[in-house]
Design an enzyme around this catalytic site. Structure first.
Site, PDB file in Angstrom:
ATOM      1  CE  LYS A   5     -15.477  -4.267   1.638  1.00 10.96           C
ATOM      2  NZ  LYS A   5     -14.541  -3.741   0.354  1.00 10.96           N
ATOM      3  N   GLY A  16      -6.847  -5.048   7.331  1.00  7.70           N
ATOM      4  CA  GLY A  16      -6.799  -3.625   6.932  1.00  7.70           C
ATOM      5  C   GLY A  16      -6.387  -2.778   7.753  1.00  7.70           C
ATOM      6  CB  SER A  17      -6.321   1.049   7.977  1.00 10.55           C
ATOM      7  OG  SER A  17      -7.679   1.257   7.796  1.00 10.55           O
ATOM      8  CB  THR A  18      -4.497   0.511  12.973  1.00 11.42           C
ATOM      9  OG1 THR A  18      -3.621  -0.234  12.816  1.00 11.42           O
ATOM     10  CG2 THR A  18      -4.672   0.748  14.425  1.00 11.42           C
ATOM     11  CD  GLU A  19      -8.915   6.164   9.669  1.00 13.35           C
ATOM     12  OE1 GLU A  19      -8.063   6.323   9.118  1.00 13.35           O
ATOM     13  OE2 GLU A  19      -9.847   6.954   9.434  1.00 13.35           O
ATOM     14  N   GLY A  29     -10.233  -0.954  11.604  1.00 12.16           N
ATOM     15  CA  GLY A  29     -10.122  -2.005  12.606  1.00 12.16           C
ATOM     16  C   GLY A  29     -10.591  -1.475  13.946  1.00 12.16           C
ATOM     17  CD  GLU A  40      -3.895 -11.087  11.161  1.00 14.47           C
ATOM     18  OE1 GLU A  40      -2.785 -10.374  11.392  1.00 14.47           O
ATOM     19  OE2 GLU A  40      -3.874 -12.447  11.527  1.00 14.47           O
ATOM     20  CB  CYS A 100       0.217  -5.601   7.143  1.00 14.69           C
ATOM     21  SG  CYS A 100       0.562  -7.343   6.620  1.00 14.69           S
ATOM     22  CD  GLU A 152       0.678   0.138   7.510  1.00 17.09           C
ATOM     23  OE1 GLU A 152      -0.534   0.646   7.574  1.00 17.09           O
ATOM     24  OE2 GLU A 152       0.771  -1.026   7.435  1.00 17.09           O
TER      25      GLU A 152
HETATM   26  P1  NAD Z   1      -8.808  -0.122   4.794  1.00 21.85           P
HETATM   27  O1  NAD Z   1      -8.672  -0.402   6.088  1.00 21.85           O
HETATM   28  O2  NAD Z   1      -9.024   1.188   4.154  1.00 21.85           O
HETATM   29  O3  NAD Z   1      -9.626  -0.989   3.916  1.00 21.85           O
HETATM   30  C1  NAD Z   1      -9.641  -2.395   4.140  1.00 21.85           C
HETATM   31  C2  NAD Z   1     -10.863  -3.185   3.749  1.00 21.85           C
HETATM   32  O4  NAD Z   1     -11.899  -2.431   4.765  1.00 21.85           O
HETATM   33  C3  NAD Z   1     -11.361  -2.769   2.342  1.00 21.85           C
HETATM   34  O5  NAD Z   1     -11.959  -3.789   1.829  1.00 21.85           O
HETATM   35  C4  NAD Z   1     -12.243  -1.578   2.701  1.00 21.85           C
HETATM   36  O6  NAD Z   1     -13.394  -1.543   1.689  1.00 21.85           O
HETATM   37  C5  NAD Z   1     -13.050  -1.985   3.822  1.00 21.85           C
HETATM   38  N1  NAD Z   1     -13.572  -0.868   4.750  1.00 21.85           N
HETATM   39  C6  NAD Z   1     -13.158   0.195   4.895  1.00 21.85           C
HETATM   40  N2  NAD Z   1     -13.973   1.006   5.530  1.00 21.85           N
HETATM   41  C7  NAD Z   1     -14.845   0.044   6.200  1.00 21.85           C
HETATM   42  C8  NAD Z   1     -15.978  -0.041   7.544  1.00 21.85           C
HETATM   43  N3  NAD Z   1     -16.139   1.157   7.953  1.00 21.85           N
HETATM   44  N4  NAD Z   1     -16.514  -1.156   7.864  1.00 21.85           N
HETATM   45  C9  NAD Z   1     -16.001  -2.412   7.372  1.00 21.85           C
HETATM   46  N5  NAD Z   1     -14.955  -2.374   6.363  1.00 21.85           N
HETATM   47  C10 NAD Z   1     -14.497  -1.230   5.712  1.00 21.85           C
HETATM   48  O7  NAD Z   1      -7.358  -0.546   4.826  1.00 21.85           O
HETATM   49  P2  NAD Z   1      -6.413  -0.350   2.956  1.00 21.85           P
HETATM   50  O8  NAD Z   1      -5.919   0.906   2.959  1.00 21.85           O
HETATM   51  O9  NAD Z   1      -7.421  -1.240   2.038  1.00 21.85           O
HETATM   52  O10 NAD Z   1      -5.400  -1.572   3.368  1.00 21.85           O
HETATM   53  C11 NAD Z   1      -4.193  -1.462   3.899  1.00 21.85           C
HETATM   54  C12 NAD Z   1      -3.877  -1.499   5.506  1.00 21.85           C
HETATM   55  O11 NAD Z   1      -4.238  -3.120   5.564  1.00 21.85           O
HETATM   56  C13 NAD Z   1      -2.904  -1.219   5.874  1.00 21.85           C
HETATM   57  O12 NAD Z   1      -2.874  -0.466   7.282  1.00 21.85           O
HETATM   58  C14 NAD Z   1      -1.874  -2.676   6.267  1.00 21.85           C
HETATM   59  O13 NAD Z   1      -1.162  -2.633   7.039  1.00 21.85           O
HETATM   60  C15 NAD Z   1      -3.062  -3.472   6.569  1.00 21.85           C
HETATM   61  N6  NAD Z   1      -2.921  -4.703   6.268  1.00 21.85           N
HETATM   62  C16 NAD Z   1      -2.641  -5.721   7.308  1.00 21.85           C
HETATM   63  C17 NAD Z   1      -2.553  -7.097   7.157  1.00 21.85           C
HETATM   64  C18 NAD Z   1      -2.203  -8.030   8.412  1.00 21.85           C
HETATM   65  O14 NAD Z   1      -2.163  -9.209   8.016  1.00 21.85           O
HETATM   66  N7  NAD Z   1      -2.050  -7.558   9.411  1.00 21.85           N
HETATM   67  C19 NAD Z   1      -2.284  -7.446   5.825  1.00 21.85           C
HETATM   68  C20 NAD Z   1      -2.326  -6.553   4.701  1.00 21.85           C
HETATM   69  C21 NAD Z   1      -2.785  -5.301   4.765  1.00 21.85           C
END
Ligand code: NAD
Ligand code: MG
Length: 471
Positions: free
Chosen positions: A178, A230-233, A235, A252, A286, A383
């Site tokens: 996704k 994605g975000s820590t929250e 995650g 990640e 990130c 962040e």
């Molecule tokens: P996000 O967590 O809001 O979204 C990431 C993905 O998760 C999106 O595809 C979103 O649709 C999906 N998502 C949202 N809620 C979900 C749920 N409850 N269950 C499953 N999937 C869900 O993050 P974002 O704002 O899109 O991305 C930014 C974040 O990603 C930053 O915190 C950044 O540091 C992190 N990031 C980390 C890395 C890494 O390799 N460590 C790389 C890139 C980005």
């Protein structure tokens, strides 16, 4: 400042359709609901995208399971490799188109999508194609996990897709991926590439949608592995949902990296590294070097040089080849950057941005540096994920280590010094998955990437990246 002629890359090379379906079992199918993806540099609606509901996710997981059992896990590894090599070559052939598409949907400068994202995407597929028939040199008795559910963010849409799909397929798994809701277009172009490469139906499935679609995927009982960036929250939510299910998990997550400059560092090079560390990809990175830790004795001089350099950054049209800083990816992300920067003002830090004209339409934020930042400030701890640098100072290497590690995150760090022994001394003490020395944001598919603490666990890239997709 000096005048320059705009040099926009033509967007004629991309053919954006008015609407896109989900990619399931090798075919595009429509969904009941739809959402729009926009160009963040203009707010122009680019296309209607299908939103997968739980029934669609069900079909995608079933297709991936069938392809896993009947086709993909039965193929000799060298045959799997051929598909990956073919995909890598098609990506190279279509790289200009994919770079333009990425810049249009995401807002990142074409210079970056063309020279960084796309070469790394192709390199990742080539690299893992090479591993497919050599897995027993990485782990004893390598066996795939089955079906992987993969969820990725919007900051490096195609690159994050490559980081997820290439190792999964090389190891013999099938996937349901996704993409993020603001940047689905290159993932859908990748679906076309899978067809072009004659990849067996169901090996790769792309389900577009937002958080609910992601949730339906990671909570689906039919998958064996969840890979999330994605975000820590989010995650954390996923870790809770997956706990006790027997699914394998890699996360990640976010970061708040320290870029540490010692008084013996070559300052002009350090300035380039600082600029690259925080203004590359609008700071939507990130592992961005979002905290500058500078040794007190050179702080003033370094900041003078940094501001002079920042004044030359060109902010604007992502398709212009002269552009250094493109558009913020979404209105929501812009609001978050503004809110945190406002918090910096309120907490007493000093904000500086070079004079720069921002376009009227679209989402923009000028490159910004905050000085006088204290460890307790939100801009030092949270962040921001935008082009905003927080500057702190230190006196001794010990203090630099303590300040650098004083964060809930642990993804990356940068060290700038002439002394090799000090680089090693620092690298041993920094709690970060990656430590760059006298450089920043350097990536190679052979090198593992991943975090400590709230930055997540598991590694992507390199031989270590295979372990996440093998039993
Ligand atoms: P996000 O967590 O809001 O979204 C990431 C993905 O998760 C999106 O595809 C979103 O649709 C999906 N998502 C949202 N809620 C979900 C749920 N409850 N269950 C499953 N999937 C869900 O993050 P974002 O704002 O899109 O991305 C930014 C974040 O990603 C930053 O915190 C950044 O540091 C992190 N990031 C980390 C890395 C890494 O390799 N460590 C790389 C890139 C980005
Ligand atoms: Mg978009």
């Amino acid at each position: 400042m000096f005048e320059y002629a705009p040099a926009p890359e033509s967007r004629d090379i991309v053919d954006i359709k008015p609407a896109y379906g989900l990619f399931i079992d090798g075919a595009f199918t429509d969904a009941n609901n739809h959402f729009k993806t926009v160009n963040p540099a203009s707010e122009e609606v680019l296309a209607e995208i299908s939103e997968a509901d739980s029934a669609d996710v069900d079909r995608a997981v079933a297709a991936a399971r069938k392809a896993y059992e009947n086709v993909w896990s039965k193929l000799p590894a060298a045959e799997r490799a051929k598909y990956l090599f073919r995909i890598a070559r098609i990506i190279q052939e279509r790289s200009r188109e994919l770079a333009v598409l990425e810049s249009i949907d995401n807002g990142k400068p074409i210079r970056e999508s063309r020279d960084v994202d796309l070469p790394l995407v192709a390199a990742h597929f080539f690299y893992y194609a090479g591993w497919a028939d050599k897995l027993e040199y990485a782990v004893a008795d390598p066996r795939p996990l089955g079906v992987a559910g993969q969820v990725i963010p919007w900051n490096f849409p195609l690159l994050m897709l490559a980081w997820k799909i290439a190792p999964a397929l090389a190891c013999g798994n099938t996937v349901v991926l996704k993409p993020a809701e603001t940047t689905p277009l290159t993932a859908l172009a990748f679906a076309e590439i899978c067809r072009q490469a004659d990849l067996p139906p169901g090996v790769v499935n792309i389900v577009t949608g937002a958080g609910e679609t992601g949730r339906a995927l990671v909570e689906h009982p039919g998958i064996d592995k969840v890979a999330f960036t994605g975000s820590t929250e989010v995650g954390r939510q996923i870790a809770r949902a997956v706990a006790g299910t027997g699914k394998r998990l890699t996360l990640e997550l976010g970061g708040k990296a320290a870029n540490i400059v010692f008084d013996d560092a070559p300052l002009d090079q350090a300035v380039e590294g600082i600029v690259n560390g925080i203004f590359f990809n609008q700071g939507h990175v990130c592992c961005a070097g979002s905290r500058l830790l500078v040794q007190e004795s050179v702080a003033e001089e370094l900041l003078d040089r940094l501001k002079t350099r920042m004044a030359t950054l060109r902010v604007g049209d992502p398709l212009d080849k002269n552009t250094d800083v493109g558009a913020i990816n979404s209105a929501a992300q812009l609001a978050k950057i503004r809110e945190l920067s406002q918090a910096g003002d309120n907490e007493g830090a000093v904000r500086w941005s070079p004079p720069c004209e921002l376009p009227d339409r679209g989402f923009w934020f000028a490159p910004t540096v905050f000085t006088g930042v204290a460890q307790s400030h939100r801009i030092a701890r949270e962040e921001i994920f935008g082009p905003v640098l927080s500057v702190l100072t230190f006196r001794t290497p010990q203090e630099a280590v303590e300040k650098a590690n004083n964060t809930p995150y642990g993804l990356s760090a940068g060290v700038w010094t002439e002394k090799g022994s000090r680089i090693l001394w620092m690298a041993q003490r920094l709690r970060a998955g990656v430590v760059w020395a006298n450089t920043f944001n350097k990536f190679d598919p052979a090198s593992p990437f991943g975090g400590y603490k709230e930055s997540g666990f598991g590694r992507e890239g390199g031989r270590h990246g295979l372990e996440a997709y093998l039993r």
